[in-house]
Scaffold this active site. Structure first.
Site, PDB file in Angstrom:
ATOM      1  N   GLY A   1     -12.696  -2.913  14.841  1.00 35.13           N
ATOM      2  CA  GLY A   1     -11.390  -2.662  15.429  1.00 35.13           C
ATOM      3  C   GLY A   1     -10.306  -2.956  14.429  1.00 35.13           C
ATOM      4  O   GLY A   1     -10.427  -2.593  13.247  1.00 35.13           O
ATOM      5  N   SER A   2      -9.290  -3.676  14.872  1.00 37.32           N
ATOM      6  CA  SER A   2      -8.154  -3.969  13.995  1.00 37.32           C
ATOM      7  C   SER A   2      -7.356  -5.113  14.607  1.00 37.32           C
ATOM      8  O   SER A   2      -7.334  -5.284  15.830  1.00 37.32           O
ATOM      9  CB  SER A   2      -7.269  -2.727  13.902  1.00 37.32           C
ATOM     10  OG  SER A   2      -5.973  -3.081  13.473  1.00 37.32           O
ATOM     11  N   SER A   3      -6.655  -5.863  13.754  1.00 40.61           N
ATOM     12  CA  SER A   3      -5.830  -6.955  14.277  1.00 40.61           C
ATOM     13  C   SER A   3      -4.684  -6.438  15.147  1.00 40.61           C
ATOM     14  O   SER A   3      -4.073  -7.213  15.880  1.00 40.61           O
ATOM     15  CB  SER A   3      -5.273  -7.796  13.121  1.00 40.61           C
ATOM     16  OG  SER A   3      -4.515  -6.997  12.244  1.00 40.61           O
ATOM     17  N   CYS A   4      -4.398  -5.122  15.107  1.00 38.52           N
ATOM     18  CA  CYS A   4      -3.298  -4.596  15.924  1.00 38.52           C
ATOM     19  C   CYS A   4      -3.680  -4.461  17.395  1.00 38.52           C
ATOM     20  O   CYS A   4      -2.854  -4.063  18.205  1.00 38.52           O
ATOM     21  CB  CYS A   4      -2.759  -3.290  15.367  1.00 38.52           C
ATOM     22  SG  CYS A   4      -3.828  -1.903  15.670  1.00 38.52           S
TER      23      CYS A   4
ATOM     24  N   TYR B   1      -3.418   3.624  18.731  1.00 38.35           N
ATOM     25  CA  TYR B   1      -4.591   3.172  17.970  1.00 38.35           C
ATOM     26  C   TYR B   1      -5.182   1.922  18.624  1.00 38.35           C
ATOM     27  O   TYR B   1      -6.402   1.794  18.776  1.00 38.35           O
ATOM     28  CB  TYR B   1      -4.141   2.894  16.542  1.00 38.35           C
ATOM     29  CG  TYR B   1      -5.222   2.451  15.595  1.00 38.35           C
ATOM     30  CD1 TYR B   1      -6.182   3.342  15.139  1.00 38.35           C
ATOM     31  CD2 TYR B   1      -5.268   1.139  15.121  1.00 38.35           C
ATOM     32  CE1 TYR B   1      -7.166   2.943  14.244  1.00 38.35           C
ATOM     33  CE2 TYR B   1      -6.242   0.732  14.230  1.00 38.35           C
ATOM     34  CZ  TYR B   1      -7.190   1.628  13.794  1.00 38.35           C
ATOM     35  OH  TYR B   1      -8.155   1.227  12.909  1.00 38.35           O
TER      36      TYR B   1
ATOM     37  N   LYS C   1      -8.966   1.152  20.186  1.00 39.01           N
ATOM     38  CA  LYS C   1      -9.830   0.086  19.663  1.00 39.01           C
ATOM     39  C   LYS C   1     -10.164  -0.949  20.744  1.00 39.01           C
ATOM     40  O   LYS C   1     -11.274  -1.487  20.777  1.00 39.01           O
ATOM     41  CB  LYS C   1      -9.169  -0.584  18.452  1.00 39.01           C
ATOM     42  CG  LYS C   1      -9.134   0.316  17.223  1.00 39.01           C
ATOM     43  CD  LYS C   1     -10.547   0.662  16.773  1.00 39.01           C
ATOM     44  CE  LYS C   1     -10.606   1.498  15.520  1.00 39.01           C
ATOM     45  NZ  LYS C   1     -11.995   1.888  15.166  1.00 39.01           N
TER      46      LYS C   1
ATOM     47  N   THR D   1      -8.237  -7.674   9.616  1.00 40.59           N
ATOM     48  CA  THR D   1      -6.793  -7.640   9.460  1.00 40.59           C
ATOM     49  C   THR D   1      -6.406  -6.446   8.576  1.00 40.59           C
ATOM     50  O   THR D   1      -7.241  -5.606   8.273  1.00 40.59           O
ATOM     51  CB  THR D   1      -6.311  -8.984   8.853  1.00 40.59           C
ATOM     52  OG1 THR D   1      -4.907  -9.032   8.943  1.00 40.59           O
ATOM     53  CG2 THR D   1      -6.753  -9.139   7.407  1.00 40.59           C
ATOM     54  N   ASN D   2      -5.145  -6.360   8.121  1.00 38.20           N
ATOM     55  CA  ASN D   2      -4.731  -5.241   7.256  1.00 38.20           C
ATOM     56  C   ASN D   2      -5.566  -5.252   5.975  1.00 38.20           C
ATOM     57  O   ASN D   2      -5.619  -6.259   5.278  1.00 38.20           O
ATOM     58  CB  ASN D   2      -3.247  -5.366   6.888  1.00 38.20           C
ATOM     59  CG  ASN D   2      -2.318  -5.090   8.070  1.00 38.20           C
ATOM     60  OD1 ASN D   2      -2.671  -5.370   9.211  1.00 38.20           O
ATOM     61  ND2 ASN D   2      -1.158  -4.547   7.798  1.00 38.20           N
TER      62      ASN D   2
ATOM     63  N   HIS E   1      -0.823   2.764   4.291  1.00 38.80           N
ATOM     64  CA  HIS E   1      -0.405   1.397   4.617  1.00 38.80           C
ATOM     65  C   HIS E   1       0.488   0.878   3.498  1.00 38.80           C
ATOM     66  O   HIS E   1       0.669   1.521   2.465  1.00 38.80           O
ATOM     67  CB  HIS E   1      -1.631   0.501   4.789  1.00 38.80           C
ATOM     68  CG  HIS E   1      -2.395   0.785   6.036  1.00 38.80           C
ATOM     69  ND1 HIS E   1      -3.561   1.518   6.033  1.00 38.80           N
ATOM     70  CD2 HIS E   1      -2.161   0.457   7.329  1.00 38.80           C
ATOM     71  CE1 HIS E   1      -4.009   1.618   7.275  1.00 38.80           C
ATOM     72  NE2 HIS E   1      -3.187   0.987   8.081  1.00 38.80           N
TER      73      HIS E   1
ATOM     74  N   ASP F   1      10.045  -1.778  11.102  1.00 39.40           N
ATOM     75  CA  ASP F   1       9.414  -3.026  10.658  1.00 39.40           C
ATOM     76  C   ASP F   1       8.053  -3.218  11.314  1.00 39.40           C
ATOM     77  O   ASP F   1       7.170  -3.866  10.754  1.00 39.40           O
ATOM     78  CB  ASP F   1      10.281  -4.232  11.060  1.00 39.40           C
ATOM     79  CG  ASP F   1      11.273  -4.620   9.966  1.00 39.40           C
ATOM     80  OD1 ASP F   1      11.114  -4.147   8.816  1.00 39.40           O
ATOM     81  OD2 ASP F   1      12.204  -5.389  10.278  1.00 39.40           O
TER      82      ASP F   1
HETATM   83  O1  GFB Z   1       0.940  -1.357   6.354  1.00 41.17           O
HETATM   84  P1  GFB Z   1       1.849  -0.890   7.416  1.00 41.17           P
HETATM   85  O2  GFB Z   1       2.130   0.578   7.447  1.00 41.17           O
HETATM   86  O3  GFB Z   1       1.181  -1.315   8.782  1.00 41.17           O
HETATM   87  O4  GFB Z   1       3.257  -1.642   7.297  1.00 41.17           O
HETATM   88  P2  GFB Z   1       1.410  -2.288  10.030  1.00 41.17           P
HETATM   89  C1  GFB Z   1       3.357  -3.026   7.179  1.00 41.17           C
HETATM   90  C2  GFB Z   1       4.801  -3.431   6.949  1.00 41.17           C
HETATM   91  O5  GFB Z   1       5.186  -3.028   5.616  1.00 41.17           O
HETATM   92  C3  GFB Z   1       5.835  -2.816   7.883  1.00 41.17           C
HETATM   93  C4  GFB Z   1       6.445  -2.377   5.664  1.00 41.17           C
HETATM   94  O6  GFB Z   1       6.802  -3.772   8.219  1.00 41.17           O
HETATM   95  C5  GFB Z   1       6.457  -1.701   7.026  1.00 41.17           C
HETATM   96  O7  GFB Z   1       7.770  -1.356   7.407  1.00 41.17           O
HETATM   97  N1  GFB Z   1       6.586  -1.477   4.505  1.00 41.17           N
HETATM   98  C6  GFB Z   1       7.462  -1.642   3.478  1.00 41.17           C
HETATM   99  C7  GFB Z   1       5.904  -0.331   4.287  1.00 41.17           C
HETATM  100  N2  GFB Z   1       7.396  -0.624   2.614  1.00 41.17           N
HETATM  101  C8  GFB Z   1       6.423   0.210   3.090  1.00 41.17           C
HETATM  102  C9  GFB Z   1       5.893   1.452   2.619  1.00 41.17           C
HETATM  103  O8  GFB Z   1       6.319   2.006   1.601  1.00 41.17           O
HETATM  104  N3  GFB Z   1       4.882   2.008   3.359  1.00 41.17           N
HETATM  105  C10 GFB Z   1       4.381   1.419   4.505  1.00 41.17           C
HETATM  106  N4  GFB Z   1       3.379   2.018   5.175  1.00 41.17           N
HETATM  107  N5  GFB Z   1       4.908   0.263   4.990  1.00 41.17           N
HETATM  108  C11 GFB Z   1      -0.493  -0.761  10.886  1.00 41.17           C
HETATM  109  C12 GFB Z   1      -0.807  -0.095  12.170  1.00 41.17           C
HETATM  110  O9  GFB Z   1       0.629  -1.514  11.137  1.00 41.17           O
HETATM  111  O10 GFB Z   1      -1.502  -1.649  10.464  1.00 41.17           O
HETATM  112  C13 GFB Z   1      -2.184   0.388  12.244  1.00 41.17           C
HETATM  113  O11 GFB Z   1       0.146   0.916  12.401  1.00 41.17           O
HETATM  114  C14 GFB Z   1      -3.215  -0.541  11.683  1.00 41.17           C
HETATM  115  O12 GFB Z   1      -2.494   0.695  13.566  1.00 41.17           O
HETATM  116  C15 GFB Z   1      -2.774  -1.188  10.393  1.00 41.17           C
HETATM  117  O13 GFB Z   1      -3.572  -1.521  12.601  1.00 41.17           O
HETATM  118  C16 GFB Z   1      -3.716  -2.264   9.922  1.00 41.17           C
HETATM  119  O14 GFB Z   1       0.773  -3.611   9.745  1.00 41.17           O
HETATM  120  O15 GFB Z   1       2.811  -2.363  10.496  1.00 41.17           O
END
Ligand code: GFB
Length: 319
Positions: free
Chosen positions: A117-120, A147, A151, A175-176, A190, A280
């Site tokens: 799954g995922s931490s989300c 998502y 999960k 986690t991520n 990501h 965010d």
């Molecule tokens: O990695 P990310 O897309 O996933 O974003 P989440 C994490 C944080 O990084 C957020 C910031 O606060 C984004 O706004 N961020 C800063 C950026 N710059 C960037 C950039 O250039 N690209 C991206 N992508 N983010 C996902 C979930 O959430 O995590 C999924 O949507 C999944 O479902 C995954 O669980 C592990 O941690 O926010």
């Protein structure tokens, strides 16, 4: 709920292990890791050969190939923007894959299944660090609700097969993740691959700065995918329980500090700007990893080292 009768550790000697999603970042790390186990074979099926969202095809494949163990690492995944833009794809595809793989594994007599799954899956405002019992205790983060629901359904399906059929099906919540084989597309990726690519391109072009999304204040926990694969094999062999098992480092960092660490690993010493028009997401997401730690597993790749390895793997050939 009744529990299956299992003897641990689950011995992988002579077993056929089916890894779904073997071309993905997690699946390919699992293949690398499973090569060190005394398995009889690692079974894989590319998307051209088997569409995991097609129930009859998955049933046919599973009964023809009869794996002893399954690790379900396939999924439609993406960063914060992809998750919020394509909720129908994220919910439908992940739900269909989970139900098809889990149900057909049971029908084919699979001895052990590990669902990823995922931490989300945990509530947006869950107490930090997030323990496994926070599941379904509050509303989800809206940017990845689709998502997460898929999960959560997978976790619940594993629990239901345990309770009703005595199946040894377990769930891990990584986690991520980051590492080799990640998606470096700036829109759908990501945060780590996105920032790495931005820093790399800024360095090459001599740009004075690079941009991060949002405020830079959210906190996230990051696990190198090789640690994730190692943790998955540990869980497959040594653990069996209905509740999900958190798989992470237990340490988090702000996105701004992460961006500076990425810049350092890339060798870009410009400045950072922020794009406030981007979301965010959840303010903080760090997991309580004491379940795995008590069982005897902890992560071993420090973030800075993992970032350097990832950068060398993805960009060194491009100069
Ligand atoms: O990695 P990310 O897309 O996933 O974003 P989440 C994490 C944080 O990084 C957020 C910031 O606060 C984004 O706004 N961020 C800063 C950026 N710059 C960037 C950039 O250039 N690209 C991206 N992508 N983010 C996902 C979930 O959430 O995590 C999924 O949507 C999944 O479902 C995954 O669980 C592990 O941690 O926010």
């Amino acid at each position: 709920m009744s529990e299956p009768t299992v003897s641990l550790p689950y011995d992988l000697t002579g077993k056929r292990v089916f890894v779904t999603g073997h071309r993905g970042m997690v699946g390919s790390a699992l293949l690398r890791r499973l090569e060190r186990e005394p398995v009889a074979g690692i079974l894989t099926a590319g998307r051209d050969e088997l569409d995991l969202t097609r129930q009859a095809d998955v049933e046919r494949w599973m009964s023809a190939n009869r794996p002893h163990a399954v690790i379900h690492a396939a999924g439609r995944v993406g960063g914060i923007l992809a998750n919020s833009r394509y909720p129908a794809d994220f919910l439908y595809d992940n739900l269909a894959m989970a139900q098809n793989v889990i149900a057909s594994a049971h029908a084919a007599g699979v001895e052990k299944l590990l669902f990823l799954g995922s931490s989300c899956i945990y509530p947006k405002m869950a107490p930090q660090p997030i323990a496994e019992d926070a599941l379904l205790s509050g509303p989800l983060e809206p940017t990845n609700e689709a998502y997460a629901i898929a999960k959560i359904a997978g976790v619940k399906l594993c629990q239901a097969y345990r309770a009703q059929h005595g199946a040894d099906f377990v769930s891990a919540m990584p986690t991520n993740l980051y590492g080799p084989g990640d998606n470096f597309d700036l829109e759908s990726s990501h945060v780590i691959p996105a920032l790495m690519r931005k820093a790399h391109e800024a360095k090459l072009s001599g740009a004075p700065s690079m941009t991060l999304w949002g405020s830079g204040t959210p906190r996230r926990e990051f696990l190198h995918v090789d640690d994730c694969a190692d943790g998955c094999v540990f869980i497959l062999k040594r653990m069996s329980r209905a509740a999900p098992i958190n798989l992470g480092t237990g340490e988090d960092i702000t996105i701004e500090a992460l961006a500076r660490a990425v810049m350092q690993s890339v060798g870009f010493d410009g400045t950072l700007t922020k794009d406030a028009s981007k979301p965010d997401g959840t303010p903080r997401k760090v997991m309580d990893v004491s379940t795995l730690a008590k069982a005897g597993w902890t992560a071993s790749i420090p973030l800075q080292q993992g970032l350097k390895r990832t950068y060398a793997d993805a960009f060194s050939r491009q100069g």
